[in-house]
Design an enzyme around this catalytic site. Structure first.
Site, short mmCIF file in Angstrom:
data_model
loop_
_atom_site.label_atom_id
_atom_site.label_comp_id
_atom_site.label_asym_id
_atom_site.label_seq_id
_atom_site.Cartn_x
_atom_site.Cartn_y
_atom_site.Cartn_z
N THR A 89 0.84 -1.21 0.00
CA THR A 89 0.00 0.00 0.00
C THR A 89 0.87 1.25 0.00
O THR A 89 0.59 2.23 -0.69
CB THR A 89 -0.89 -0.01 1.27
N THR B 41 -0.16 -2.90 10.06
CA THR B 41 0.06 -4.32 9.76
C THR B 41 0.37 -5.08 11.04
O THR B 41 1.08 -4.58 11.91
CB THR B 41 1.20 -4.59 8.75
N ILE B 42 -0.17 -6.28 11.10
CA ILE B 42 0.15 -7.13 12.25
C ILE B 42 1.58 -7.61 12.16
O ILE B 42 2.12 -8.15 13.11
CB ILE B 42 -0.81 -8.34 12.36
N ASP B 43 2.22 -7.43 10.99
CA ASP B 43 3.58 -7.95 10.79
C ASP B 43 4.67 -7.04 11.38
O ASP B 43 5.81 -7.47 11.54
CB ASP B 43 3.86 -8.15 9.29
N GLU C 78 4.83 -18.37 9.46
CA GLU C 78 4.37 -18.88 8.16
C GLU C 78 5.52 -18.97 7.15
O GLU C 78 5.54 -19.82 6.28
CB GLU C 78 3.34 -17.92 7.55
N ARG D 233 -5.79 -11.43 13.09
CA ARG D 233 -6.09 -10.08 12.58
C ARG D 233 -7.47 -9.61 13.06
O ARG D 233 -7.92 -8.53 12.67
CB ARG D 233 -6.08 -10.08 11.05
#
Ligand code: F6P
Length: 359
Positions: A114, A134-136, A231, A286
């Site tokens: 984005t 972002t959760i990251d 992941e 999330r």
């Protein structure tokens, strides 16, 4: 009249609404005439002119609401310059929508991809402010992104629940945590949940070292082991493959295993003979309400974005460094990923107390 546009793009997270509320409440409290255009479902809304006019009332009561009142979608940056199925030039369409509505600026909430498109729109001459979601927590130029700590809470809860059942069984448990490219979420949830082994993309694992860590725990009387696996966890052998070969290998693995944890599980089972269970909390990470930390961060970022708009300062991401809100030029941060350094203090602290990273 001040006219602003708002959009949320990419995967959602918990504090998107809280952040937009921070922007709009601060503006409506300080600006006499304000019009807010909310673009629906990310950049799609801006491309195709799908928007709603919003009032301050629309932002009341949404501090605690997860998701996004505007909806979101993934619009890959690399396809932005590719015309749509009807030959529409998407960048041109976005610029036209902006000018047609006579916007003073566009506030864009999203992650790395984005942000790259936000920078592209800046280069096209639009007044842009980007807010890092972002959760990251992988956005360069800010210590923290909103959504991260809320997701840490959920992933930690998952590991906590596994802990009680794990201690009743002589098994190995894997909890797969979100994060394909970076391991912040796995690292923090792993430490907070007391995982014994943490695997993140930045530290390729050696399966023999994992088996050794499990054996060591057994030798010290702990019959169970908990792994927090990102992941994007990757083995040493795979990490050493040339790009093309790695892609092929990943495609083959994807056919064989639902996700990386199942591959790790099979390898551990073969080496140790122990029973393994895999838990994947997935998109629950999330979901739900933002945690108090994220509510405060979002409110501060949103309010500071409003101040930038009132000062007519554009072309920035609003981030936080050492507890202070900072504006970072988009051209400086766009396209950069904030990885976990393999020698980060958090990793050193965890290793000192015996947590294995499989290296
Ligand atoms: O938004 C970040 C993220 O949640 C990653 O942690 C995860 O790998 C990915 O999005 C999942 O994407 P999607 O929602 O498209 O399945």
């Amino acid at each position: 009249m001040l006219r602003i546009g708002l959009l949320t793009s990419g995967g959602d997270c918990q504090a998107l609404n809280a952040t937009m509320r921070g922007v709009v409440k601060s503006l409506s409290n300080n600006v006499k005439e304000l019009e807010v255009y909310g673009f629906m479902n990310g950049y799609k809304g801006l491309i195709y002119g799908d928007y709603r006019m919003l009032t301050a009332g629309d932002f009341s009561g949404i501090l605690t609401r997860g998701g996004t009142i505007l909806g979101t979608s993934r619009q890959p940056f690399k396809l932005m310059r590719v015309p749509d199925e009807n030959g529409l030039d998407k960048v041109d369409a976005m610029v036209q929508t902006y000018h047609k509505l006579r916007l003073e600026c566009l506030v864009i909430l999203g992650g790395n991809g984005t942000q790259k498109t936000a920078n592209l729109l800046r280069e096209e001459g639009l007044n842009i402010i980007h807010l890092p979601k972002t959760i990251d927590n992988d956005i360069w130029g800010t210590d923290m992104t909103f959504g991260f700590y809320s997701a840490v809470n959920i992933a930690t809860d998952a590991i906590d629940c596994i802990h009680t059942t794990a201690s009743s069984h002589q098994r190995v448990f894997i909890v797969e945590v979100m994060g394909h490219k970076v391991g912040w979420l796995t690292l923090y949830a792993g430490i907070a949940g007391g995982a014994d082994i943490i695997l993140i993309p930045e530290i390729p694992y050696d399966i023999n070292k994992i088996a050794e860590a499990i054996a060591k725990r057994k030798a010290h009387g702990s019959g169970f082991t908990i792994l927090a696996v990102a992941e994007g966890a990757i083995s040493r052998e795979d990490a050493e493959l040339p790009k093309k070969e790695l892609k092929k290998k990943m495609e083959a693995d994807a056919k064989q295993y639902p996700s990386v944890s199942y591959k790790v599980a099979q390898e551990i089972e073969q080496l140790t003979g122990m029973e393994i269970r895999v838990t994947v909390p997935g998109h629950t990470q999330r979901g739900g309400s933002p945690c108090p930390y994220d509510r405060v961060l979002s409110t501060r970022l949103g309010s500071s974005a409003a101040q930038l708009i009132m000062d007519k300062e554009y072309g920035y991401m609003v981030g936080i460094i050492n507890g202070r809100i900072k504006k970072v030029p988009l051209e400086e941060c766009a396209g950069k990923l904030k990885n976990v350094a393999p020698d980060a203090q958090e990793i050193q602290d965890a290793k000192r107390m015996g947590i294995s990273f499989g290296d």
